[in-house]
Design an enzyme around this catalytic site. Structure first.
Site, PDB file in Angstrom:
ATOM      1  CG  ASP A  58     -15.082  63.778 111.557  1.00 28.32           C
ATOM      2  OD1 ASP A  58     -15.601  62.971 112.354  1.00 28.32           O
ATOM      3  OD2 ASP A  58     -15.724  64.723 111.057  1.00 28.32           O
ATOM      4  N   PRO A  59     -12.756  61.543 113.223  1.00 31.19           N
ATOM      5  CG  PRO A  59     -11.024  62.153 114.659  1.00 31.19           C
ATOM      6  CD  PRO A  59     -11.800  62.648 113.475  1.00 31.19           C
ATOM      7  CE  LYS A  66     -19.186  64.195 110.459  1.00 36.41           C
ATOM      8  NZ  LYS A  66     -18.551  64.765 111.670  1.00 36.41           N
ATOM      9  CD  GLU A  76      -9.375  65.124 111.355  1.00 41.97           C
ATOM     10  OE1 GLU A  76      -8.753  66.121 111.740  1.00 41.97           O
ATOM     11  OE2 GLU A  76     -10.615  64.983 111.530  1.00 41.97           O
ATOM     12  CG  ASN A  98      -6.083  64.511 120.136  1.00 38.93           C
ATOM     13  OD1 ASN A  98      -5.483  65.495 120.553  1.00 38.93           O
ATOM     14  ND2 ASN A  98      -6.862  63.751 120.897  1.00 38.93           N
ATOM     15  CG  HIS A 146      -6.336  68.531 118.391  1.00 42.31           C
ATOM     16  ND1 HIS A 146      -6.348  68.722 117.023  1.00 42.31           N
ATOM     17  CD2 HIS A 146      -7.458  67.805 118.668  1.00 42.31           C
ATOM     18  CE1 HIS A 146      -7.410  68.148 116.492  1.00 42.31           C
ATOM     19  NE2 HIS A 146      -8.103  67.583 117.482  1.00 42.31           N
ATOM     20  CD  GLU A 204      -8.064  68.313 108.739  1.00 42.75           C
ATOM     21  OE1 GLU A 204      -8.739  68.864 109.653  1.00 42.75           O
ATOM     22  OE2 GLU A 204      -8.446  67.295 108.142  1.00 42.75           O
ATOM     23  CG  ASP A 254     -22.061  85.020 115.355  1.00 36.72           C
ATOM     24  OD1 ASP A 254     -21.508  84.205 114.599  1.00 36.72           O
ATOM     25  OD2 ASP A 254     -23.229  84.880 115.772  1.00 36.72           O
ATOM     26  CG  ASP A 290     -29.748  82.670 116.710  1.00 39.09           C
ATOM     27  OD1 ASP A 290     -28.788  82.912 115.945  1.00 39.09           O
ATOM     28  OD2 ASP A 290     -30.118  83.450 117.616  1.00 39.09           O
ATOM     29  CG  HIS A 329     -32.756  77.080 110.019  1.00 45.17           C
ATOM     30  ND1 HIS A 329     -33.727  77.969 110.428  1.00 45.17           N
ATOM     31  CD2 HIS A 329     -33.420  75.973 109.577  1.00 45.17           C
ATOM     32  CE1 HIS A 329     -34.921  77.444 110.243  1.00 45.17           C
ATOM     33  NE2 HIS A 329     -34.772  76.234 109.727  1.00 45.17           N
TER      34      HIS A 329
END
Length: 366
Positions: free
Chosen positions: A93-94, A96, A141, A185, A219, A244, A253, A262, A264
């Protein structure tokens, strides 16, 4: 209109206990999606999503065998199938674009050849199995390039070379197979104009479709997406697909479903500070209305270039054992931190697997 779903994590979710329901009745996910108007799926492909010691990277572990199995199930429902080449062993992705382990040490010439050979062999193997994709995305991406550091922006000559190798490989297997080139984006006009101008100026191979990612909390608003789609259609005369897209149905949540503490789990990607500028509330009704608006704007793209969308991971239920990245994966991408599911509140099924109203909105739009 393509009404598509990215279901790349499905096999893992099912293995971890995920089940799906429509009007209270348990059914196969793909049967449910078909009944709500889905006609296409998107499946990502990672080269080798396992550590050298065999530990899986998670997030669906989208290796060849897993992706082929999902393609078979999709074909049985009559769905079109977009195969999304990441050219990495994990997320590309942007932020990595990590070179696959097997390709490390190759120079630019070697990477170009590796892209070509991997793409060609993969498609040949899918064809031999009787499940040839109906569309291929060369890279994922690509806003900041691919196969870093060689193909990282602003090295557009190398980017064009790598992407062109993938396109040539697709066309060598089936010259009629549509090819997508996909950036993130989707509301950023400058990004798309600069990227594709540079790509074509550096002798990038021609292709069929421009893909855009659009997440409203990252975006821009829907007016930004519409303006960019209209610009891209008139400037490049390519078909457009929102490759996407997603929207939340709740801010509640889902920690109890993940069974992680929390220390992990990352929790929802849609942090409260990202929600202030949204066009629609993150409710079940808001999610449905958002998708109606997205489809309407795609339908109005000039030159009839708006061809549809792929909803991203509508079935990624929060279940223990299905994480965005395992420890082994985070070591591979060099991103320390927490695991867990970041996306469950943006699925098209609630945390217990029941279909949400947005599916009806997608089915009924014409």
């Amino acid at each position: 209109m393509i009404k598509g779903m990215d279901i790349s994590s499905l096999t893992e979710v099912e293995r971890c206990g995920g089940r799906f329901y429509d009007h209270g009745r348990e059914k196969d996910l793909m049967e449910i999606l078909k009944s709500y108007g889905t006609n296409y799926v998107r499946l990502r492909l990672w080269n080798d999503p396992y550590a050298p010691d065999g530990r899986p990277y998670g997030a669906g572990c989208s290796d060849f065998a897993t992706t082929l199995q999902l393609a078979r199930r999709a074909q049985a429902q009559g769905f079109g199938r977009l195969l999304d080449f990441h050219y990495s062993d994990f997320w590309a992705d942007p932020g990595k674009q990590t070179i696959p382990k097997a390709w490390r040490g190759l120079d630019e010439d070697g990477l170009t050849q590796a892209v070509y050979e991997f793409t060609k062999k993969t498609l040949e193997d899918f064809g031999a199995a009787g499940v040839m994709p109906t569309m291929a995305a060369v890279g994922n991406e690509l806003s900041n390039g691919l196969l870093w550091p060689y193909g990282k922006t602003p090295r557009y000559q190398t980017i064009a070379r790598f992407v062109s190798a993938g396109i040539r490989a697709v066309k060598s297997v089936d010259r009629t197979l549509p090819v997508m080139v996909h950036l993130d984006n989707g509301g950023n006009q400058e990004l798309y104009r600069n990227w594709f101008d540079q790509y074509f100026a550096n002798d990038g191979e021609d292709f069929d479709c421009i893909g855009l990612s659009y997440y409203p909390f990252w975006h821009g608003n829907l007016a930004d997406l519409e303006a960019n789609m209209n610009q891209v259609a008139l400037r490049y005369h390519k078909d457009l697909i929102v490759a996407e897209v997603s929207m939340g149905f709740t801010t509640q949540d889902y920690k109890e479903y993940e069974k992680l503490d929390d220390a992990h789990r990352k929790g929802c990607a849609t942090k409260p500070e990202l929600l202030a500028g949204l066009d629609y509330p993150m409710t079940r009704e808001g999610q449905a209305d958002f998708m109606k608006d997205v489809m309407s704007r795609i339908q109005k793209v000039p030159e009839n270039r708006g061809k549809g969308f792929f909803y991203w991971e509508p079935a990624w239920l929060p279940r223990y054992g299905s994480e965005w990245a395992t420890q082994a994966a985070r070591e591979y991408i060099g991103e320390p931190g927490k695991g867990g599911n970041e996306w469950a509140n943006q699925a098209l099924f609630d945390y217990d697997g029941h279909a949400l109203p947005a599916l009806s909105a997608i089915r009924d739009f014409s």
